[in-house]
Scaffold this motif. Structure first.
Motif, PDB file in Angstrom:
ATOM      1  N   ASN A 194       0.854  -1.195   0.000  1.00 14.91           N
ATOM      2  CA  ASN A 194       0.000   0.000   0.000  1.00 14.91           C
ATOM      3  C   ASN A 194       0.890   1.246   0.000  1.00 14.91           C
ATOM      4  O   ASN A 194       2.124   1.157   0.138  1.00 14.91           O
ATOM      5  CB  ASN A 194      -0.952  -0.012   1.204  1.00 14.91           C
ATOM      6  CG  ASN A 194      -0.200  -0.092   2.533  1.00 14.91           C
ATOM      7  OD1 ASN A 194       0.857   0.497   2.691  1.00 14.91           O
ATOM      8  ND2 ASN A 194      -0.774  -0.824   3.485  1.00 14.91           N
ATOM      9  N   LYS A 195       0.287   2.422  -0.155  1.00 15.66           N
ATOM     10  CA  LYS A 195       1.069   3.654  -0.328  1.00 15.66           C
ATOM     11  C   LYS A 195       1.929   3.955   0.895  1.00 15.66           C
ATOM     12  O   LYS A 195       3.068   4.431   0.767  1.00 15.66           O
ATOM     13  CB  LYS A 195       0.126   4.816  -0.619  1.00 15.66           C
ATOM     14  CG  LYS A 195      -0.553   4.715  -1.975  1.00 15.66           C
ATOM     15  CD  LYS A 195      -1.401   5.943  -2.261  1.00 15.66           C
ATOM     16  CE  LYS A 195      -2.045   5.869  -3.644  1.00 15.66           C
ATOM     17  NZ  LYS A 195      -2.871   7.060  -3.937  1.00 15.66           N
ATOM     18  N   ARG A 196       1.409   3.700   2.085  1.00 15.94           N
ATOM     19  CA  ARG A 196       2.187   3.991   3.291  1.00 15.94           C
ATOM     20  C   ARG A 196       3.442   3.123   3.354  1.00 15.94           C
ATOM     21  O   ARG A 196       4.537   3.611   3.641  1.00 15.94           O
ATOM     22  CB  ARG A 196       1.313   3.763   4.536  1.00 15.94           C
ATOM     23  CG  ARG A 196       2.035   4.103   5.853  1.00 15.94           C
ATOM     24  CD  ARG A 196       1.124   3.844   7.039  1.00 15.94           C
ATOM     25  NE  ARG A 196       0.789   2.426   7.162  1.00 15.94           N
ATOM     26  CZ  ARG A 196       1.588   1.533   7.748  1.00 15.94           C
ATOM     27  NH1 ARG A 196       2.776   1.904   8.215  1.00 15.94           N
ATOM     28  NH2 ARG A 196       1.209   0.279   7.844  1.00 15.94           N
ATOM     29  N   ARG A 197       3.267   1.847   3.048  1.00 13.51           N
ATOM     30  CA  ARG A 197       4.413   0.944   3.078  1.00 13.51           C
ATOM     31  C   ARG A 197       5.390   1.252   1.940  1.00 13.51           C
ATOM     32  O   ARG A 197       6.612   1.093   2.090  1.00 13.51           O
ATOM     33  CB  ARG A 197       3.943  -0.510   2.994  1.00 13.51           C
ATOM     34  CG  ARG A 197       3.234  -0.983   4.257  1.00 13.51           C
ATOM     35  CD  ARG A 197       2.864  -2.455   4.142  1.00 13.51           C
ATOM     36  NE  ARG A 197       2.251  -2.931   5.373  1.00 13.51           N
ATOM     37  CZ  ARG A 197       2.912  -3.398   6.419  1.00 13.51           C
ATOM     38  NH1 ARG A 197       4.241  -3.420   6.378  1.00 13.51           N
ATOM     39  NH2 ARG A 197       2.288  -3.822   7.495  1.00 13.51           N
ATOM     40  N   GLN A 198       4.880   1.710   0.788  1.00 17.67           N
ATOM     41  CA  GLN A 198       5.766   2.081  -0.311  1.00 17.67           C
ATOM     42  C   GLN A 198       6.653   3.267   0.077  1.00 17.67           C
ATOM     43  O   GLN A 198       7.859   3.276  -0.210  1.00 17.67           O
ATOM     44  CB  GLN A 198       4.950   2.421  -1.563  1.00 17.67           C
ATOM     45  CG  GLN A 198       4.339   1.214  -2.254  1.00 17.67           C
ATOM     46  CD  GLN A 198       3.641   1.574  -3.544  1.00 17.67           C
ATOM     47  OE1 GLN A 198       3.976   2.586  -4.171  1.00 17.67           O
ATOM     48  NE2 GLN A 198       2.669   0.773  -3.949  1.00 17.67           N
ATOM     49  N   ARG A 199       6.046   4.276   0.764  1.00 19.87           N
ATOM     50  CA  ARG A 199       6.834   5.427   1.202  1.00 19.87           C
ATOM     51  C   ARG A 199       7.893   5.008   2.222  1.00 19.87           C
ATOM     52  O   ARG A 199       9.051   5.435   2.153  1.00 19.87           O
ATOM     53  CB  ARG A 199       5.920   6.490   1.809  1.00 19.87           C
ATOM     54  CG  ARG A 199       5.096   7.267   0.799  1.00 19.87           C
ATOM     55  CD  ARG A 199       4.508   8.515   1.423  1.00 19.87           C
ATOM     56  NE  ARG A 199       3.667   8.188   2.578  1.00 19.87           N
ATOM     57  CZ  ARG A 199       2.357   7.967   2.497  1.00 19.87           C
ATOM     58  NH1 ARG A 199       1.743   8.037   1.317  1.00 19.87           N
ATOM     59  NH2 ARG A 199       1.646   7.675   3.577  1.00 19.87           N
ATOM     60  N   ALA A 200       7.502   4.134   3.143  1.00 16.74           N
ATOM     61  CA  ALA A 200       8.450   3.669   4.157  1.00 16.74           C
ATOM     62  C   ALA A 200       9.586   2.875   3.515  1.00 16.74           C
ATOM     63  O   ALA A 200      10.765   3.031   3.892  1.00 16.74           O
ATOM     64  CB  ALA A 200       7.717   2.825   5.189  1.00 16.74           C
ATOM     65  N   ARG A 201       9.253   2.027   2.538  1.00 17.22           N
ATOM     66  CA  ARG A 201      10.287   1.237   1.876  1.00 17.22           C
ATOM     67  C   ARG A 201      11.237   2.137   1.093  1.00 17.22           C
ATOM     68  O   ARG A 201      12.454   1.927   1.101  1.00 17.22           O
ATOM     69  CB  ARG A 201       9.623   0.216   0.932  1.00 17.22           C
ATOM     70  CG  ARG A 201      10.595  -0.694   0.218  1.00 17.22           C
ATOM     71  CD  ARG A 201      11.320  -1.629   1.197  1.00 17.22           C
ATOM     72  NE  ARG A 201      10.394  -2.448   1.945  1.00 17.22           N
ATOM     73  CZ  ARG A 201       9.923  -3.623   1.511  1.00 17.22           C
ATOM     74  NH1 ARG A 201      10.329  -4.095   0.356  1.00 17.22           N
ATOM     75  NH2 ARG A 201       9.082  -4.310   2.255  1.00 17.22           N
ATOM     76  N   GLN A 206      16.667   4.576   0.554  1.00 18.42           N
ATOM     77  CA  GLN A 206      17.510   5.770   0.420  1.00 18.42           C
ATOM     78  C   GLN A 206      18.538   5.843   1.544  1.00 18.42           C
ATOM     79  O   GLN A 206      19.705   6.184   1.314  1.00 18.42           O
ATOM     80  CB  GLN A 206      16.638   7.027   0.394  1.00 18.42           C
ATOM     81  CG  GLN A 206      15.842   7.197  -0.897  1.00 18.42           C
ATOM     82  CD  GLN A 206      14.914   8.386  -0.860  1.00 18.42           C
ATOM     83  OE1 GLN A 206      14.643   8.947   0.220  1.00 18.42           O
ATOM     84  NE2 GLN A 206      14.406   8.777  -2.018  1.00 18.42           N
ATOM     85  N   ARG A 207      18.108   5.497   2.776  1.00 17.43           N
ATOM     86  CA  ARG A 207      19.051   5.494   3.899  1.00 17.43           C
ATOM     87  C   ARG A 207      20.131   4.420   3.704  1.00 17.43           C
ATOM     88  O   ARG A 207      21.320   4.667   3.921  1.00 17.43           O
ATOM     89  CB  ARG A 207      18.308   5.251   5.222  1.00 17.43           C
ATOM     90  CG  ARG A 207      17.418   6.404   5.660  1.00 17.43           C
ATOM     91  CD  ARG A 207      17.020   6.246   7.129  1.00 17.43           C
ATOM     92  NE  ARG A 207      16.340   4.976   7.379  1.00 17.43           N
ATOM     93  CZ  ARG A 207      15.020   4.812   7.290  1.00 17.43           C
ATOM     94  NH1 ARG A 207      14.245   5.853   6.963  1.00 17.43           N
ATOM     95  NH2 ARG A 207      14.466   3.646   7.542  1.00 17.43           N
ATOM     96  N   ASP A 208      19.674   3.229   3.280  1.00 15.78           N
ATOM     97  CA  ASP A 208      20.634   2.135   3.078  1.00 15.78           C
ATOM     98  C   ASP A 208      21.611   2.470   1.961  1.00 15.78           C
ATOM     99  O   ASP A 208      22.803   2.142   2.051  1.00 15.78           O
ATOM    100  CB  ASP A 208      19.888   0.833   2.737  1.00 15.78           C
ATOM    101  CG  ASP A 208      19.101   0.300   3.921  1.00 15.78           C
ATOM    102  OD1 ASP A 208      19.357   0.758   5.053  1.00 15.78           O
ATOM    103  OD2 ASP A 208      18.226  -0.569   3.704  1.00 15.78           O
ATOM    104  N   LEU A 209      21.126   3.128   0.895  1.00 16.69           N
ATOM    105  CA  LEU A 209      21.987   3.474  -0.224  1.00 16.69           C
ATOM    106  C   LEU A 209      23.053   4.486   0.203  1.00 16.69           C
ATOM    107  O   LEU A 209      24.237   4.356  -0.132  1.00 16.69           O
ATOM    108  CB  LEU A 209      21.143   4.039  -1.371  1.00 16.69           C
ATOM    109  CG  LEU A 209      21.894   4.409  -2.655  1.00 16.69           C
ATOM    110  CD1 LEU A 209      22.562   3.170  -3.262  1.00 16.69           C
ATOM    111  CD2 LEU A 209      20.938   5.032  -3.668  1.00 16.69           C
TER     112      LEU A 209
END
Length: 234
Positions: A194-201, A206-209
């Motif tokens: 869902n959109k919330r989980r997509q934003r969190a992922r 981005q942090r991991d990268l």
């Protein structure tokens, strides 16, 4: 050891006998030139250092010669015996369909196509089945080089080529593994979320990268310093 059912005692083994495999392999290894299937078969039959297959051989029993039988009023003809039932390479078909494919699977031999001119003896043998009227034309055709399948020892694969330094990344030049954004999930399909989980992922990736590039830069710097310390003083 379980007894062999009576109906299977007259069946010829369909697997490759170890003795047949060794005979054919030794023939191909010792030959200075590639061989045809018929050449290998004829040489195998001339092998004198082999033990003929008998009823006491551990590899398999030679099926007894069958006689016609009558089953429910129908006369059943016996199965055809191979031309050399006591020999490990009992027939040309057994060599072609069982032994040679087994050696190919184990990468001992390989089959290849080449152009070859028939010998005069081979031409004369083939002309025996041709009518007298067509013999002259057929003789000219047989004298021309033709595609022939032969057998030889399998060629070992070439060693992998070393990667050119021009295609190596900075990390690889320093002995570090090549890392890409895909290693932390960039480009993955998240449409099932869902959109919330997509934003969190997306935020997590981005942090991991960012952390991956920072860590890789630190490793490169440490590797450069180690190379400079190990380099001889000028």
């Amino acid at each position: 050891m379980a007894a062999i059912p009576s109906f299977r005692k007259n069946l010829w083994p369909r697997h490759c006998l170890p003795s047949a495999r060794e005979i054919v392999r030794s023939i191909v290894v010792s030959s200075q030139t590639p061989l045809s299937t018929k050449d290998i078969y004829n040489l195998a039959l001339k092998h004198t250092t082999i033990q003929l297959v008998t009823d006491e051989s551990p590899e398999h029993n030679v099926p007894k010669k069958e006689h016609p039988t009558i089953v429910r009023g129908i006369k059943r003809q016996p199965s055809t015996r191979p031309p050399h039932p006591e020999h490990p390479v009992r027939s040309l078909q057994y060599l072609k369909r069982v032994v040679l494919p087994d050696l190919v699977n184990s990468k001992n031999v390989e089959k290849f196509c080449t152009k070859r001119t028939l010998s005069q003896a081979e031409i004369d043998h083939r002309l025996q089945t041709v009518t007298k009227a067509a013999r002259k034309e057929q003789a000219v055709s047989l004298a021309t080089p033709r595609n022939t399948w032969l057998w030889r020892m399998a060629t070992p694969p070439p060693p992998p080529k070393p990667m050119s330094t021009s295609t190596l990344s900075k990390s690889e030049l320093l002995g570090l593994p090549r890392l890409t954004a895909a290693d932390v999930g960039v480009g993955e399909d998240w449409s099932h979320l869902n959109k919330r989980r997509q934003r969190a992922r997306k935020e997590k990736v981005q942090r991991d990268l960012k952390w991956m590039w920072t860590l890789q830069a630190a490793k490169r710097e440490a590797a450069r310093e180690a190379l400079q310390l190990s380099a001889p003083a000028s």
